[in-house]
Design a protein around this motif. Structure first.
Motif, PDB file in Angstrom:
ATOM      1  N   HIS A 287       2.162   9.489  -2.880  1.00  0.00           N
ATOM      2  CA  HIS A 287       2.620   8.098  -2.802  1.00  0.00           C
ATOM      3  C   HIS A 287       1.537   7.090  -3.192  1.00  0.00           C
ATOM      4  O   HIS A 287       1.846   6.015  -3.683  1.00  0.00           O
ATOM      5  CB  HIS A 287       3.183   7.778  -1.410  1.00  0.00           C
ATOM      6  CG  HIS A 287       2.142   7.520  -0.375  1.00  0.00           C
ATOM      7  ND1 HIS A 287       1.542   8.510   0.343  1.00  0.00           N
ATOM      8  CD2 HIS A 287       1.580   6.359   0.059  1.00  0.00           C
ATOM      9  CE1 HIS A 287       0.665   7.972   1.188  1.00  0.00           C
ATOM     10  NE2 HIS A 287       0.666   6.671   1.037  1.00  0.00           N
TER      11      HIS A 287
ATOM     12  N   ASP B  12      -4.191   0.222   8.523  1.00  0.00           N
ATOM     13  CA  ASP B  12      -3.069   1.157   8.405  1.00  0.00           C
ATOM     14  C   ASP B  12      -3.083   2.161   9.567  1.00  0.00           C
ATOM     15  O   ASP B  12      -2.068   2.368  10.247  1.00  0.00           O
ATOM     16  CB  ASP B  12      -3.200   1.895   7.055  1.00  0.00           C
ATOM     17  CG  ASP B  12      -2.047   2.829   6.755  1.00  0.00           C
ATOM     18  OD1 ASP B  12      -0.975   2.690   7.365  1.00  0.00           O
ATOM     19  OD2 ASP B  12      -2.221   3.695   5.878  1.00  0.00           O
TER      20      ASP B  12
ATOM     21  N   HIS C 214       0.825  -1.222   0.000  1.00  0.00           N
ATOM     22  CA  HIS C 214       0.000   0.000   0.000  1.00  0.00           C
ATOM     23  C   HIS C 214       0.856   1.267   0.000  1.00  0.00           C
ATOM     24  O   HIS C 214       0.471   2.278  -0.573  1.00  0.00           O
ATOM     25  CB  HIS C 214      -1.008  -0.003   1.165  1.00  0.00           C
ATOM     26  CG  HIS C 214      -0.430   0.241   2.518  1.00  0.00           C
ATOM     27  ND1 HIS C 214       0.217  -0.739   3.241  1.00  0.00           N
ATOM     28  CD2 HIS C 214      -0.382   1.361   3.290  1.00  0.00           C
ATOM     29  CE1 HIS C 214       0.611  -0.237   4.402  1.00  0.00           C
ATOM     30  NE2 HIS C 214       0.269   1.039   4.452  1.00  0.00           N
ATOM     31  N   ASP C 215       2.027   1.212   0.626  1.00  0.00           N
ATOM     32  CA  ASP C 215       2.886   2.403   0.676  1.00  0.00           C
ATOM     33  C   ASP C 215       4.119   2.278  -0.211  1.00  0.00           C
ATOM     34  O   ASP C 215       5.086   3.031  -0.014  1.00  0.00           O
ATOM     35  CB  ASP C 215       3.326   2.671   2.126  1.00  0.00           C
ATOM     36  CG  ASP C 215       2.308   3.490   2.908  1.00  0.00           C
ATOM     37  OD1 ASP C 215       1.434   4.122   2.269  1.00  0.00           O
ATOM     38  OD2 ASP C 215       2.389   3.498   4.144  1.00  0.00           O
TER      39      ASP C 215
ATOM     40  N   HIS D 136      -6.085   3.674  -0.807  1.00  0.00           N
ATOM     41  CA  HIS D 136      -5.985   3.327   0.612  1.00  0.00           C
ATOM     42  C   HIS D 136      -6.060   4.546   1.545  1.00  0.00           C
ATOM     43  O   HIS D 136      -6.151   4.372   2.750  1.00  0.00           O
ATOM     44  CB  HIS D 136      -4.728   2.482   0.898  1.00  0.00           C
ATOM     45  CG  HIS D 136      -3.429   3.228   0.926  1.00  0.00           C
ATOM     46  ND1 HIS D 136      -2.684   3.489  -0.210  1.00  0.00           N
ATOM     47  CD2 HIS D 136      -2.720   3.765   1.950  1.00  0.00           C
ATOM     48  CE1 HIS D 136      -1.589   4.147   0.142  1.00  0.00           C
ATOM     49  NE2 HIS D 136      -1.580   4.317   1.443  1.00  0.00           N
ATOM     50  N   HIS D 137      -6.058   5.764   0.980  1.00  0.00           N
ATOM     51  CA  HIS D 137      -6.238   6.954   1.824  1.00  0.00           C
ATOM     52  C   HIS D 137      -7.554   7.667   1.543  1.00  0.00           C
ATOM     53  O   HIS D 137      -7.727   8.836   1.911  1.00  0.00           O
ATOM     54  CB  HIS D 137      -5.075   7.933   1.643  1.00  0.00           C
ATOM     55  CG  HIS D 137      -3.835   7.515   2.383  1.00  0.00           C
ATOM     56  ND1 HIS D 137      -3.771   7.467   3.750  1.00  0.00           N
ATOM     57  CD2 HIS D 137      -2.625   7.099   1.927  1.00  0.00           C
ATOM     58  CE1 HIS D 137      -2.559   7.046   4.128  1.00  0.00           C
ATOM     59  NE2 HIS D 137      -1.852   6.815   3.032  1.00  0.00           N
TER      60      HIS D 137
HETATM   61 FE   LIG Z   1      -0.171   5.412   2.716  1.00  0.00          FE
END
Ligand SMILES: [Fe+2]
Length: 206
Positions: A98, A153, A69-70, A124-125
């Motif tokens: 990102h 997360d 995810h990151d 994911h954000h």
């Molecule tokens: Fe992230």
């Protein structure tokens, strides 16, 4: 007589898994803290995904999406990744890239499941109320796996020591996350997540 040996067919998810493994290794060389965090998020996300009734294939993609995810932080300057204090507005704009950089990286794997994993990484954000990024998606228009990762997360980010914070206790994290239920997080999914832990804050047996 020619003996024909069967060529073992690799399941599609295994191909993606092997590529993902190379990418997480690269991420670990760039930013070890993010790698370790991503492994824990992957574990938490898998537990929540299972509790949501996801099938084997979906769970596999979810785990890979969570582990990566990151991965887009590979494209974020060191000065921001390791900054001990809070980021200013311009730095946040860079940091927020990102999720899109990560999507681009995962989509470039070009094997079965990569596009789905890339979609999860991109979102994911996103926040349940539409205030997240990069697309401001709202509610169930956010992919379920991305909603699962958002919760996992945030939990892990608060549970560990960061340059700018001490680790928080489980009960404290629950209070903080509960306050964001319906805003950042999907209420029912957050309840299901809290149900994974026992009264002492330990993950209950799978
Ligand atoms: Fe992230």
């Amino acid at each position: 007589m020619t003996v024909k040996y069967p060529i073992p067919r690799e399941a599609p998810i295994d191909q993606l898994l092997r590529h993902a493994s190379a990418l997480t290794t690269a991420l670990g060389h760039r930013d070890e803290d993010t790698l370790v965090h991503s492994e824990r998020v992957s574990l938490l996300a898998a537990r929540l995904g299972k509790a949501c009734g996801l099938g084997t294939a979906e769970l596999g993609i979810l785990r890979i999406g969570a582990a990566l995810h990151d991965v887009g932080k590979i494209g974020v300057p060191d000065a921001l990744l390791a900054k001990p204090g809070a980021l200013d507005d311009a730095e946040w704009r860079t940091m927020r890239q990102h999720s899109e950089i990560g999507e681009e990286i995962v989509r470039a794997i070009h094997v079965a499941g990569a596009a789905e994993a890339a979609e999860i990484v991109r979102h994911h954000h996103e926040c349940w109320d539409g205030s997240g990024y990069p697309d401001g998606l709202q509610g169930s228009s956010i992919p379920l796996s991305a909603r699962i990762i958002a919760i996992s997360d945030s939990y892990d980010a608060m549970a560990v020591t960061r340059p700018y914070q001490r680790p928080r206790r489980h009960s404290e994290i629950m209070r903080v996350m509960q306050a964001e239920s319906g805003q950042k997080f999907e209420p029912d999914l957050l309840e299901a997540f809290f149900g994974l832990f026992d009264a002492h804050g330990a993950l209950s047996a799978a």
